[in-house]
Design a protein around this motif. Sequence first.
Motif, mmCIF file in Angstrom:
data_model
loop_
_atom_site.group_PDB
_atom_site.id
_atom_site.type_symbol
_atom_site.label_atom_id
_atom_site.label_comp_id
_atom_site.label_asym_id
_atom_site.label_seq_id
_atom_site.Cartn_x
_atom_site.Cartn_y
_atom_site.Cartn_z
ATOM 1 N N ALA A 32 -2.070 -4.997 7.254
ATOM 2 C CA ALA A 32 -0.982 -4.029 7.230
ATOM 3 C C ALA A 32 -1.376 -2.815 8.056
ATOM 4 O O ALA A 32 -2.468 -2.280 7.889
ATOM 5 C CB ALA A 32 -0.689 -3.620 5.788
ATOM 6 N N GLY A 33 -0.533 -2.428 8.959
ATOM 7 C CA GLY A 33 -0.793 -1.249 9.795
ATOM 8 C C GLY A 33 -1.697 -1.544 10.981
ATOM 9 O O GLY A 33 -1.922 -0.675 11.816
ATOM 10 N N ALA A 55 3.297 -5.640 4.313
ATOM 11 C CA ALA A 55 3.382 -4.932 3.031
ATOM 12 C C ALA A 55 4.032 -3.555 3.129
ATOM 13 O O ALA A 55 4.754 -3.144 2.225
ATOM 14 C CB ALA A 55 1.995 -4.804 2.421
ATOM 15 N N LEU A 56 3.764 -2.839 4.209
ATOM 16 C CA LEU A 56 4.263 -1.461 4.293
ATOM 17 C C LEU A 56 5.403 -1.314 5.300
ATOM 18 O O LEU A 56 5.830 -0.204 5.599
ATOM 19 C CB LEU A 56 3.102 -0.523 4.688
ATOM 20 C CG LEU A 56 1.907 -0.528 3.717
ATOM 21 C CD1 LEU A 56 0.745 0.267 4.286
ATOM 22 C CD2 LEU A 56 2.331 0.036 2.362
ATOM 23 N N TRP A 82 2.282 -8.178 -0.283
ATOM 24 C CA TRP A 82 1.483 -7.793 -1.462
ATOM 25 C C TRP A 82 2.380 -7.918 -2.678
ATOM 26 O O TRP A 82 3.414 -7.256 -2.746
ATOM 27 C CB TRP A 82 1.053 -6.325 -1.373
ATOM 28 C CG TRP A 82 0.112 -5.964 -0.287
ATOM 29 C CD1 TRP A 82 -0.047 -6.599 0.905
ATOM 30 C CD2 TRP A 82 -0.785 -4.857 -0.289
ATOM 31 N NE1 TRP A 82 -0.995 -5.947 1.650
ATOM 32 C CE2 TRP A 82 -1.465 -4.881 0.936
ATOM 33 C CE3 TRP A 82 -1.069 -3.855 -1.209
ATOM 34 C CZ2 TRP A 82 -2.422 -3.932 1.278
ATOM 35 C CZ3 TRP A 82 -2.017 -2.905 -0.874
ATOM 36 C CH2 TRP A 82 -2.692 -2.952 0.350
ATOM 37 N N SER A 116 5.827 8.794 -3.387
ATOM 38 C CA SER A 116 6.348 8.048 -2.232
ATOM 39 C C SER A 116 6.546 6.585 -2.639
ATOM 40 O O SER A 116 5.714 5.996 -3.326
ATOM 41 C CB SER A 116 5.382 8.129 -1.047
ATOM 42 O OG SER A 116 4.193 7.470 -1.373
ATOM 43 N N LEU A 118 7.151 2.489 -2.119
ATOM 44 C CA LEU A 118 6.802 1.376 -1.230
ATOM 45 C C LEU A 118 8.083 0.648 -0.838
ATOM 46 O O LEU A 118 9.083 0.724 -1.548
ATOM 47 C CB LEU A 118 5.872 0.415 -1.974
ATOM 48 C CG LEU A 118 4.489 0.970 -2.298
ATOM 49 C CD1 LEU A 118 3.785 0.094 -3.324
ATOM 50 C CD2 LEU A 118 3.654 1.090 -1.026
ATOM 51 N N THR A 280 -6.305 4.878 -1.181
ATOM 52 C CA THR A 280 -5.007 4.359 -1.638
ATOM 53 C C THR A 280 -4.881 4.213 -3.150
ATOM 54 O O THR A 280 -3.784 4.002 -3.654
ATOM 55 C CB THR A 280 -4.732 2.957 -1.028
ATOM 56 O OG1 THR A 280 -5.648 2.025 -1.606
ATOM 57 C CG2 THR A 280 -4.862 2.961 0.485
ATOM 58 N N TYR A 306 -2.844 3.189 -7.281
ATOM 59 C CA TYR A 306 -2.023 2.767 -6.149
ATOM 60 C C TYR A 306 -0.556 2.864 -6.576
ATOM 61 O O TYR A 306 -0.239 2.493 -7.700
ATOM 62 C CB TYR A 306 -2.372 1.311 -5.783
ATOM 63 C CG TYR A 306 -1.713 0.850 -4.519
ATOM 64 C CD1 TYR A 306 -2.311 1.080 -3.291
ATOM 65 C CD2 TYR A 306 -0.467 0.217 -4.550
ATOM 66 C CE1 TYR A 306 -1.696 0.676 -2.123
ATOM 67 C CE2 TYR A 306 0.148 -0.180 -3.373
ATOM 68 C CZ TYR A 306 -0.469 0.043 -2.173
ATOM 69 O OH TYR A 306 0.140 -0.341 -1.012
ATOM 70 N N SER A 307 0.369 3.298 -5.807
ATOM 71 C CA SER A 307 0.237 3.826 -4.478
ATOM 72 C C SER A 307 0.336 5.360 -4.470
ATOM 73 O O SER A 307 0.585 5.961 -3.448
ATOM 74 C CB SER A 307 1.320 3.215 -3.596
ATOM 75 O OG SER A 307 2.600 3.651 -4.072
ATOM 76 N N ARG A 310 -2.269 6.739 -2.281
ATOM 77 C CA ARG A 310 -1.911 6.546 -0.872
ATOM 78 C C ARG A 310 -0.998 7.677 -0.394
ATOM 79 O O ARG A 310 -1.148 8.200 0.706
ATOM 80 C CB ARG A 310 -1.215 5.195 -0.672
ATOM 81 C CG ARG A 310 -1.029 4.816 0.801
ATOM 82 C CD ARG A 310 -0.006 3.702 0.978
ATOM 83 N NE ARG A 310 -0.484 2.361 0.733
ATOM 84 C CZ ARG A 310 -1.211 1.646 1.588
ATOM 85 N NH1 ARG A 310 -1.576 2.160 2.739
ATOM 86 N NH2 ARG A 310 -1.568 0.425 1.279
ATOM 87 N N ARG A 314 -1.979 10.761 2.484
ATOM 88 C CA ARG A 314 -1.286 10.565 3.755
ATOM 89 C C ARG A 314 -1.482 11.733 4.737
ATOM 90 O O ARG A 314 -1.835 11.505 5.900
ATOM 91 C CB ARG A 314 0.210 10.322 3.527
ATOM 92 C CG ARG A 314 1.002 10.217 4.833
ATOM 93 C CD ARG A 314 2.458 10.060 4.548
ATOM 94 N NE ARG A 314 2.661 8.733 3.974
ATOM 95 C CZ ARG A 314 3.450 7.819 4.513
ATOM 96 N NH1 ARG A 314 4.120 8.089 5.599
ATOM 97 N NH2 ARG A 314 3.583 6.652 3.959
#
Length: 362
Positions: A32-33, A55-56, A82, A116, A118, A280, A306-307, A310, A314
């Motif tokens: 992811a990312g 996942a993101l 995920w 935030s 997901l 995270t 989690y999350s 995360r 950020r």
Amino acid sequence: MSRSPSLHPLARVEAFTARVGIRLPILLAPMAGACPPSLSIAVANAGGMGACGAALMPPDSIASWAKNFRAQSSGQFQINLWTPDPPPLRDAEAEKRQREFLARWGPSVSPEMGDSVLPDFEALCRAAVAARPKAISSIMGLFASEYVGELKEKGILWLATATTVEEARAAEAAGADAVIAQGMEAGGHRGAFRAEDAESHMVGLMALLPQIADAVSIPVIAAGAIADGRAVAATLILGASAVLIGTAFLRSPEAQLNAACAERLGRTDSHQTALTRAFTGRLARGIRNRFIDAAAAPDAPPAAPYSVQRGYTRPMREEATRSGDTDRMQMWAGQAARLAQAQPAAEIVQRIWSEARQFLQS
Ligand SMILES: Cc1cc2nc3c(=O)[nH]c(=O)nc-3n(C[C@H](O)[C@H](O)[C@H](O)COP(=O)(O)O)c2cc1C
């Protein structure tokens, strides 16, 4: 898919690659990312399998990822999801201490940053199926039986990540077509089904792989610190039908990794990665840096779950990435980081496989 443990490793490889529609048993790890289409295109065109770490991602961007891939490759790819954890247990006082700690490392952090959200998991599941990949992989848990049924109906393979023999057995019982055995050497997040088990379920690939291969009858894909032909040959001998490689591709130009991180990767010795929840809230392996060490100090506040964590990290992560500050950057990598070479991804695939074949044929 079934697997005969008595086959010669190369016969096992052949059975797996024929079923999956690839030439070589080398699968790009979903990251992811860190999984741009360019990297998957290069790996798939070299005979391996691409991967979209979704996942993101906003669900509607999965279709454009697949379109980009298909514009330049007729090869195969998987999409990785995920499975969601239960809603996090929040502790306002502990989170306040965590935000105060993080404010010493980057911009100040407001309480709302922990909220935030997901991407919606159901929407991701639908978008993944709609993109019609060869396979959809899971990590952190198992897919619901209705979704498994839908995958089977549409002819999409389910590759399930497992970090223990018990998880592998559960994946097979739930209908997985293959198990990804994720050794503790692996870069990125641990796939433990229950987040709280991650620290105590640390099994190295050398022990995990043959025991999973003995326990299940579906193919096993080895993951964790595989970066050259020696490791591929060894894992195939230990019972794998294919390998899943992440970190070893991260210095290729197609990975488009942050330059400071790529440089650091190339001089990370095997003892210089660490497992941390500090970025995270879920346990993950990355290159050890000042932030990870500070967060592990006895007087440091515990990471939020989690999350939430995360969200809180950020601002610091974004600032560190922009400025190339590896003291604070999130740099997921496995224990074989030092073996990652700055080489085009297709050459990495070819080099690794031609080395492995020599070991297996001699
Ligand atoms: C940067 C990075 C991101 C990752 N993201 C994911 C992910 O989104 N989903 C997943 O199943 N595994 C993820 N992983 C784990 C990999 O799929 C795989 O288990 C791991 O890369 C294998 O170990 P290696 O990095 O030593 O090759 C990630 C790994 C890295 C290095």
